[in-house]
Scaffold this motif. Structure first.
Motif, PDB file in Angstrom:
ATOM      1  N   GLY A 148     -41.235  10.479  18.139  1.00 45.56           N
ATOM      2  CA  GLY A 148     -41.071   9.304  18.985  1.00 45.56           C
ATOM      3  C   GLY A 148     -39.615   8.897  19.148  1.00 45.56           C
ATOM      4  N   MET A 149     -38.706   9.790  18.778  1.00 44.85           N
ATOM      5  CA  MET A 149     -37.277   9.482  18.796  1.00 44.85           C
ATOM      6  C   MET A 149     -36.555  10.405  19.776  1.00 44.85           C
ATOM      7  SD  MET A 149     -34.645  10.196  15.576  1.00 44.85           S
ATOM      8  CE  MET A 149     -35.995   9.999  14.471  1.00 44.85           C
ATOM      9  N   PRO A 150     -35.719   9.848  20.658  1.00 44.77           N
ATOM     10  CA  PRO A 150     -34.922  10.716  21.531  1.00 44.77           C
ATOM     11  C   PRO A 150     -33.807  11.403  20.734  1.00 44.77           C
ATOM     12  CG  PRO A 150     -34.372   8.420  21.946  1.00 44.77           C
ATOM     13  CD  PRO A 150     -35.500   8.428  20.960  1.00 44.77           C
ATOM     14  N   HIS A 151     -33.348  12.515  21.259  1.00 44.76           N
ATOM     15  CA  HIS A 151     -32.303  13.286  20.587  1.00 44.76           C
ATOM     16  C   HIS A 151     -31.046  12.449  20.334  1.00 44.76           C
ATOM     17  CE1 HIS A 151     -29.324  16.500  19.907  1.00 44.76           C
ATOM     18  NE2 HIS A 151     -30.345  17.072  19.313  1.00 44.76           N
ATOM     19  N   ALA A 152     -30.713  11.553  21.255  1.00 44.47           N
ATOM     20  CA  ALA A 152     -29.518  10.713  21.078  1.00 44.47           C
ATOM     21  C   ALA A 152     -29.640   9.853  19.822  1.00 44.47           C
ATOM     22  CB  ALA A 152     -29.304   9.828  22.303  1.00 44.47           C
ATOM     23  N   TYR A 153     -30.824   9.333  19.526  1.00 44.01           N
ATOM     24  CA  TYR A 153     -31.023   8.526  18.316  1.00 44.01           C
ATOM     25  C   TYR A 153     -30.942   9.415  17.075  1.00 44.01           C
ATOM     26  CZ  TYR A 153     -32.668   4.703  21.321  1.00 44.01           C
ATOM     27  OH  TYR A 153     -32.777   3.711  22.269  1.00 44.01           O
ATOM     28  N   TYR A 154     -31.526  10.595  17.167  1.00 42.96           N
ATOM     29  CA  TYR A 154     -31.460  11.549  16.059  1.00 42.96           C
ATOM     30  C   TYR A 154     -30.002  11.852  15.722  1.00 42.96           C
ATOM     31  CZ  TYR A 154     -32.270  15.794  13.330  1.00 42.96           C
ATOM     32  OH  TYR A 154     -32.283  16.741  12.332  1.00 42.96           O
ATOM     33  N   GLU A 155     -29.192  12.089  16.751  1.00 39.59           N
ATOM     34  CA  GLU A 155     -27.767  12.390  16.558  1.00 39.59           C
ATOM     35  C   GLU A 155     -27.056  11.236  15.841  1.00 39.59           C
ATOM     36  OE1 GLU A 155     -24.041  14.400  16.889  1.00 39.59           O
ATOM     37  OE2 GLU A 155     -26.089  15.128  17.091  1.00 39.59           O
ATOM     38  N   ILE A 156     -27.364  10.009  16.204  1.00 37.36           N
ATOM     39  CA  ILE A 156     -26.761   8.845  15.548  1.00 37.36           C
ATOM     40  C   ILE A 156     -27.148   8.810  14.075  1.00 37.36           C
ATOM     41  CG2 ILE A 156     -26.805   6.312  15.433  1.00 37.36           C
ATOM     42  CD1 ILE A 156     -27.083   6.398  18.549  1.00 37.36           C
TER      43      ILE A 156
END
Length: 157
Positions: free
Chosen positions: A40-48
């Protein structure tokens, strides 16, 4: 720029450019879609979350986090607000600069990242590395580093 001749791409360069562009987009879209589906997490959030997990004390100045994640300050601020709502990140005032803020990865955020990481790593492996030979992986790294060195010559090594 009067009198400057355009250096048009030749057919091989055009094919290479289009293949690079299509492969880059397809890879990032696939990884993002899989992360969204599985966590449920976009890649941009994962990167952060990854950047914060690797930082000393699991904290970074917001400006450093924006630079590290390749995001604008406003886009990062919006993302951190969403991560705060989820309880994965919290903001703290910077002790050395009254105007600055730190983003801090919470224990819950670290747990969420730890749960998401195996599936994401498997996606990177299966979509990027498995189709390539070891020599191609080495070439891809060298090519990527050459582009980064050209576009970001002042970045830390």
């Amino acid at each position: 720029m009067i009198g400057v001749m355009t250096r048009w791409l030749d057919p091989d360069e055009q094919r290479t450019w289009r293949a690079f562009l299509t492969a880059s987009r397809a890879l990032m879209e696939t990884l993002d879609r899989e992360l969204q589906r599985d966590t449920g997490m976009p890649h941009a959030y994962y990167e952060i979350l990854v950047r914060l997990s690797e930082a000393p004390g699991r904290r970074l100045r917001m400006s450093e986090l924006a630079d590290a994640s390749g995001s604008s300050r406003s886009r990062l601020s919006h993302a951190v607000a969403r991560l705060e709502e989820a309880g994965w990140v919290r903001r703290e005032n910077c002790p050395t600069d009254r105007r600055g803020q730190l983003a801090v990865l919470t224990d819950h955020g670290f747990e969420v990242l730890a749960a998401a990481a195996p599936g994401h790593v498997e996606g990177v492996r299966s979509h990027l590395f498995d189709p390539l030979t070891p020599a191609q992986v080495d070439q891809l790294r060298r090519i990527s580093e050459a582009i980064i060195d050209h576009l970001q010559p002042d970045r830390p090594a």
